[in-house]
Structures are given as C-alpha cells and as structure tokens.
Design a protein around this motif. Structure first.
Motif, PDB file in Angstrom:
ATOM      1  N   GLU A 475       0.845  -1.199   0.000  1.00 43.12           N
ATOM      2  CA  GLU A 475       0.000   0.000   0.000  1.00 43.12           C
ATOM      3  C   GLU A 475       0.876   1.242   0.000  1.00 43.12           C
ATOM      4  O   GLU A 475       1.960   1.238   0.599  1.00 43.12           O
ATOM      5  N   HIS A 476       0.399   2.287  -0.654  1.00 44.04           N
ATOM      6  CA  HIS A 476       1.080   3.580  -0.559  1.00 44.04           C
ATOM      7  C   HIS A 476       0.050   4.689  -0.434  1.00 44.04           C
ATOM      8  O   HIS A 476      -0.974   4.679  -1.108  1.00 44.04           O
ATOM      9  N   MET A 477       0.340   5.628   0.479  1.00 41.41           N
ATOM     10  CA  MET A 477      -0.562   6.773   0.635  1.00 41.41           C
ATOM     11  C   MET A 477       0.226   8.074   0.468  1.00 41.41           C
ATOM     12  O   MET A 477       1.250   8.268   1.116  1.00 41.41           O
ATOM     13  N   ASN A 485       3.637  11.083   3.751  1.00 37.32           N
ATOM     14  CA  ASN A 485       3.411   9.828   3.037  1.00 37.32           C
ATOM     15  C   ASN A 485       3.650   8.568   3.878  1.00 37.32           C
ATOM     16  O   ASN A 485       4.448   8.561   4.808  1.00 37.32           O
ATOM     17  N   TRP A 486       2.955   7.530   3.462  1.00 35.58           N
ATOM     18  CA  TRP A 486       3.090   6.229   4.128  1.00 35.58           C
ATOM     19  C   TRP A 486       3.240   5.135   3.064  1.00 35.58           C
ATOM     20  O   TRP A 486       2.657   5.228   1.990  1.00 35.58           O
ATOM     21  N   TYR A 507       5.764   2.226   6.934  1.00 40.83           N
ATOM     22  CA  TYR A 507       6.787   3.265   7.064  1.00 40.83           C
ATOM     23  C   TYR A 507       6.185   4.619   6.718  1.00 40.83           C
ATOM     24  O   TYR A 507       5.576   4.801   5.666  1.00 40.83           O
ATOM     25  N   ASN A 508       6.374   5.567   7.658  1.00 43.45           N
ATOM     26  CA  ASN A 508       5.878   6.926   7.452  1.00 43.45           C
ATOM     27  C   ASN A 508       7.073   7.818   7.117  1.00 43.45           C
ATOM     28  O   ASN A 508       8.020   7.898   7.896  1.00 43.45           O
TER      29      ASN A 508
END
Lengths: 578, 162
Positions: A475-477, A485-486, A507-508
């Motif tokens: 997942e990527h945000m 971002n995460w 990971y943030n």
C-alpha cells in the motif's frame, strides 16, 4: 434492582448455581446443551527508547472473557465472566477493573413470546435511539440489566418491551431505562405476497434525577423512531425518522449546562436496486444532537477526558456510514459520525451534527467475457461525503439553529474503486484506489489541518500447495499534510492450514516538524511501524502471537472508535469456541 | 473467597461433559425483507447446511465466499447441501449487503444478523466462522480462513452426506 443489593461475588455464584442446577436437576430427562467461548487478549509493553515510549507501571495487561450458555428445551441461561488482570489493556474504558461477572441471564421461549430476565442485548430500528451490544476490541458492553418480553400476537406483528439499567464496567449507570418496539409486516395482513412492506415504531426513554436545583429540562428524556421498509423484486427502500426530546447538551465533552437545552433528531433514507451481477445502493443521513447516554453527564477522567472517549454509557448506535476499508493505510484518517454539539469560537467551530450520504455500485464482469476472464472480475465503487449542518451558532448564550437541507463545511469524503479478480485456481488479486479528504479542525476541534490523501493498495493470495498459501499486500498513501506519506508491505505464509506466520512494516516518511501537523509530540520523525508474528488455528481454536509497534491513533470497528496510545510490545490473543 | 470463586468455576466447567451442541433458534431477515427462522425454515431431515458467518468489511470472509462461489456448482454435483451466508454487518454497513451480494452474483441464501444475536448465541467471537449443520446439530466448525480451508470443508461434507 436486584443487582445493587447483592455483592458481586454472591451474584456470580448464584448465577452459576442456577446454570448447574438446571443441568443436574434434569436427571434422566433429555440433556441440554452447552455453548461457550473463551477469549483472552494480552499485551506486554516494552520501552522503546527511539520513540520515547515508556511502558505503563504494569507492563503486562490482559482482557479475558469466558462466556457460557446452557440450553434446555425452551430455557436458556448464560453468563459472562470477565477478567482485567492485572489491568485492562491500555486505554480501555477505566470502568473495567479486576474480575467479575459481566453479564448473566435466563431466558424462556414460549410459542408466541420470549422472556428474558437479567442482562440482554437488543436494538430498535437501525439503533439510532437504542442499541445494546458488545464489542470487545473497543471495550463496549452496554448490556441492559432488567427484563425484556418479546411477543408475536400474530406471525406478522413483532412487539418488544423492556426496562432496566445499563451496564458500565462492573457497575450500573444511574439512568432508569424503558423501551417499546413494534414491527408490522403489512403484506401478509392484506394478503399480498409479492414483496414486503414493514412499518416500525419505537420508543426509548431514560429517567435520571439531577443535581441541578431548578432544571430547565425534564428528568425523563424521550426518543422515538418511525420506520418504513419496502422490498419488491430487485428494488428496496427504507426511511427512518428519529426524534429526541429536549435535554441538556454536553459541551466540550464533559459537562451539561442548564441554559443549553436542545432536542435531537435524525433522518435516514436508503434505497437500492440490485439484480444478479449488479447492485446500486444510496444512503442519505442527517443527524442533529443525537448523543444519547444512560446518564446525562459522562464520568470525568481529566481535562477534556471523559467517559465519552471510551464509549461508556452510550445508549444508541451512530456509526459513520461510509465504506469500511480492509487496508491499513485507508484507515489512518478515519471518520467518526458527528453526533455531538460543539461550539468553540477559538477554533472557529460551531457544529451540531452532520449531513451527507454514500453511493455504492457493485458490478460483476461475467465469466467467459474478455475482461471478466475465466473466473469473472468484481468491481466496487463507493463514494461518500459528510458535511456540517449549515446554521448559526452562538456561545453566549449557547444556542444554535440549523437548516434541514443545506450543507455546511465538509468534514470528510471518501471515494474508492476496488477491483477483485481470480486469475486461476492458485491466484487471486485485489486492487483499490482511494481518495480521501479529512478536515481535522472541524472533526476534532484541534489542529487546523486539512488532509487530502490518495491511496493505492493491492493484495494477492497465491496457493503454493494443497494447503499452503502466501498472502502479500502493498500500500502507498500520498498525504498533502500532517505526517505526509506512508508505505506498507506485508507478507504472510500459511504452512499447512493450521499454522501461519507474517511480517509487515508500515513506514511513514516525509515528516516535517514545521509542517501542518495534527500532533507535534508523538513520534516526531520518520518511523517504521514493524510487526511480525504467527497464528495457530485448528477448528474453533485460534492463538496469535505478535511483536511490534503500535501507531497512536484511533482503532475503529463498525464506525465506532477508541483511541490507542503509541506503544511497542508483544501481544497474545487466544480464542476458543466450545 | 478466592477458593470459592475457583470452586464455582470448576463446578461450572464440569458440566461441559454433558450434551452436544444443537443449533439455536433465531429469527433473521432475508434479502427479500421476509423473516426466516434458523433452523426452523432450514430443517430438511438429513440435509447438510453450511452456515458461513461473514461481513462486507471482512476481507478473508469475502475471499472464502468467493472461493465457495467458484466451486459451488461442482460441489453440488458431489454432495447435496445448502449454503447459508449469515451477514453480521451492523447498522453501519447492513444497508450495503443487498447490493454487495447481488454485485458478487452469489447464489447462496443470505440472512442478516444485524445485532449479532445468532452469532452471540453460538459463542462466535470473530468472522469468518463456518459451521456444518445436520438435523439441527452442529457437526463441524472452523474459525478464520486460510486458502485451502475449503478442501477440509468438502471432505467433511462428503463424510457426513447421507
């Protein structure tokens, strides 16, 4: 109430003796059956120097539930023992302490009636005026201790009447409660067989005395719900109207004000059309001042900290109505329904509820088509937006007036597209795109941060043998502000259908101490939230052990949330149904 | 007082030696708006009923039901059974159930346990949770889902078929 005259332990033994005597006294008659379950969730908290996370004084904490029911012909008796030793896991409702009898009941089912004495759970309509239920992950158990009768004079008329007091930890809250529910199935009454039309009406009342010398509100608060549900062939629609009588409003999460007396209301409409391979669903809801508890004021635990933070003494169920995502990053900025009143000129906030809706569309691209492939492809589109109620809000004197239709500023929106496809008997894939907007200032009243996110998530199941398989997710945000971002990755291997192991890291990155942050104190740097562990399951037994870091924030189930503090530790969860 | 507490719990647990598990009775709504009684309305003698507890927000539940959907026609040829999928979605997501199920094209009987009454009466903590019921008796149960669990389900159905 009987309970208040009996010490906790005596009631525990008494209820067990009832169960045991029912069981043994039957002699050679047909034996009854037992149903039970055991659930234990334990945590050992570590010190995590890099995060400046200090474990609590008692680093080992555990919540354990033993639930037992005995059924014999028309009789059922049950109890639930609960243990929070040496203490409940972090940030549970502080009312859960020690060991005790959580619930106990006896029930008799006759041909047309059902009688319950003791603790019971129930729900009227969609729960907007009353729902008693249990959710262990959130520490909610708001069962009612008293009596309930369900009566069906005809097969198409269902009546329920109940009364009692609500559970709060191992004690009872002060409010005296009474309710009545009626559901009438209209079509059998008029000998119509195609489709279904149901009319429902509910009343729920709470009586509570007050310390206020000359209250501007009545000691009895009444709430009503009127409903209609219609289903015919592929079409369905329902409408629910709710009214709550004048009552003192809780402002700033802690106390009531004798000069701030308002009624509450809700409107919920749902309609949909679905036939094989496609489904459309529309929901519209408006809430105004719909906080309803078994006591007017919550227990206070500190500055702006009260029982409201722990869902203590809640009488009704007001969840956020939007898609409940299954991926982790889509659940970082999670919306809670805005049922409380808050007027705070310093934060420039005046709110008394919410208005908004959701559209869902489901489509199955058929097997054998070019896009559908051999096994078909499933598509799910979900869109929801929720807004403040437009109106005027004043603090001196505290008051507001709202519009029924007009929307105010947006609280939250969530648009998502999810595609699920089975490629062959060994490979399944899922892909989701999400766009969210989260107005933190308006929702929490704290930091003036508005966050826009874009999320892409994918999950794959790969069969590697007859009983072995692998699950992988990524997942990527991208977030416009706050912690930025995460990225998350997870791999789980299932060895033989009984044992599986997993490792994950969230990971943030992009943390900017000078940026627009909701929280400047917790984990003020880029950080890995790693976690790994294993699960053993066989039949109805399951044990899970995990080690890792817990992000501080809201943990939500069914749209109701509990704040979890940042922590690092090891967790063990054991569940057995017997 | 502590020994008394322990004694009472032991006394209680001793009762588990007796009896076997019947499927409790409970009224649930169907997708057509009608009320159905479990198991009264599903009590053909010697027929096998697979009862799967699921929710629209439960990813492993959906994977399991999609897997069963895929093999359903093939299994029916081998063992005659009825699949009842009991949704435990509460008021938050219950409204999505009709469209969700039709959108997936599931041919199963769908019932809604909106306030988790049947789930609670069976002592179920989490979904997915699958039961096989024959003559109103629970003859098999498993909780959670990992790929391949359906093989054990089919083997059990074949073992108990009449």
């Amino acid at each position: 109430m009987i309970y208040s005259f009996l010490p906790k332990l005596n009631l525990l033994i008494l209820s067990q003796l009832i169960l045991v005597s029912i069981s043994y006294a039957q002699g050679n008659e047909k034996k009854g059956t037992w149903v039970g379950s055991l659930e234990s969730n334990s945590q050992y908290y570590f010190e995590d120097k890099s995060r400046m996370v200090v474990p609590p004084d008692q680093p080992f904490r555990s919540n354990t539930y033993l639930s037992i029911q005995y059924n014999l012909r028309s009789w059922t008796a049950g109890l639930q023992l609960e243990s929070y030793l040496p203490n409940a896991i972090l940030n549970m409702n502080p009312q859960y302490k020690g060991v005790g009898l959580g619930t106990a009941y006896i029930n008799y089912k006759a041909k047309k009636a059902d009688y319950t004495l003791g603790y019971f759970y129930d729900q009227f309509g969609s729960g907007l005026i009353f729902r008693a239920w249990e959710d262990r992950s959130l520490g909610i158990n708001n069962a009612i201790l008293g009596a309930r009768i369900r009566y069906n004079p005809t097969p198409f008329l269902h009546l329920t009447t109940l009364g009692g007091r609500q559970r709060s930890g191992f004690t009872l809250s002060k409010g005296m409660l009474a309710g009545l529910n009626a559901e009438l199935e209209v079509f059998p009454l008029i000998h119509k067989s195609n489709g279904s039309l149901t009319i429902g009406f509910s009343y729920f009342g709470r009586y509570e005395s007050t310390y206020i010398a000359d209250p501007n509100f009545k000691l009895l608060t009444n709430s009503f719900s009127e409903r209609i549900n219609y289903t015919k062939n592929n079409f369905f629609a329902s409408v629910e109207l709710v009214q709550k009588s004048n009552d003192a409003v809780i402002n700033n999460l802690v106390s009531i004000n004798n000069d701030f007396i308002k009624p509450g209301s809700a409107f919920l409409a749902n309609m949909g059309y679905s036939k094989n391979g496609k489904g459309l669903n529309l929901v519209w809801r408006r809430l105004e001042n719909m906080n309803f508890m078994s006591e007017r004021e919550p227990t206070i635990y500190g500055f702006e900290q009260s029982g409201l933070n722990y869902n203590d003494k809640i009488l009704n169920y007001v969840p956020a109505i939007n898609k409940q995502h299954t991926y982790s990053l889509s659940n970082i900025y999670v919306f809670q329904a805005q049922k409380l009143v808050s007027i705070d000129p310093f934060a420039n906030i005046g709110k008394a509820g919410e208005i908004g809706g959701m559209i869902d569309f489901f489509y199955d691209i058929k097997k054998g088509t070019k896009v559908g492939g051999k096994h078909g492809t499933k598509i799910e589109l979900a869109m929801s937006s929720y807004y403040n109620l437009a109106g005027s809000y004043t603090l001196y004197p505290p008051d507001y007036s709202t519009s029924w239709i007009t929307t105010g500023q947006e609280y939250f929106s969530d648009y998502s597209l999810e595609i699920t496809k089975k490629f062959n008997s060994s490979l399944n894939g899922n892909l989701e795109f999400v766009k969210q907007s989260f107005n933190n200032r308006l929702i929490t009243g704290a930091a003036r941060v508005k966050i826009e996110t874009s999320i892409i998530s994918t999950r794959w199941w790969i069969k590697t043998g007859t009983k072995s398989s692998t699950k992988i997710s990524f997942e990527h945000m991208w977030a416009s502000s706050d912690r930025k971002n995460w990225v998350e990755g997870m791999i789980e291997y299932n060895f033989n259908g009984h044992f599986s192991a997993y490792a994950s890291d969230m990971y943030n990155y992009g943390y900017d101490p000078d940026g627009d942050l909701i929280d400047h104190i917790t984990d003020p740097f880029d950080i890995h939230f790693y976690s790994f562990g294993g699960t053993y399951k066989k039949g109805t037994f399951r044990a899970t052990l995990n080690v890792g870091r817990q992000r501080g924030g809201l943990v939500c189930t069914g749209g109701i949330c509990r704040y979890v503090p940042p922590s690092t530790g090891v967790g063990l969860s054991v569940i057995k149904v017997f | 007082m502590k020994p008394l507490k322990i004694l009472s719990i032991i006394l209680l647990c001793s009762c588990f030696a007796y009896g076997q598990q019947d499927m409790p009775s409970c009224k649930l709504l169907g997708l057509d708006g009608e009320t159905y009684e479990v198991m009264g309305d599903f009590s053909v003698p010697d027929r096998l009923y697979v009862i799967s507890f699921w929710a629209t927000w439960c990813a492993p539940c959906i994977v399991e039901l999609e897997e069963l959907n895929d093999v359903y026609e093939e299994w029916i040829k081998q063992v005659d059974f009825t699949l009842i999928a009991v949704s435990v979605d509460d008021a938050r997501t219950e409204m999505r159930v009709n469209s969700f199920v039709k959108g997936k094209g599931w041919p199963f009987i769908i019932l809604k346990d909106t306030n988790q009454e049947l789930k609670r009466r069976l002592g179920i903590n989490d979904v997915p949770h699958v039961l096989i019921v024959k003559n109103k008796k629970i003859i098999y149960a498993h909780t959670g889902y990992t790929a391949g669990d359906e093989i054990e389900l089919l083997e059990t159905l074949k073992k108990y078929k009449s």
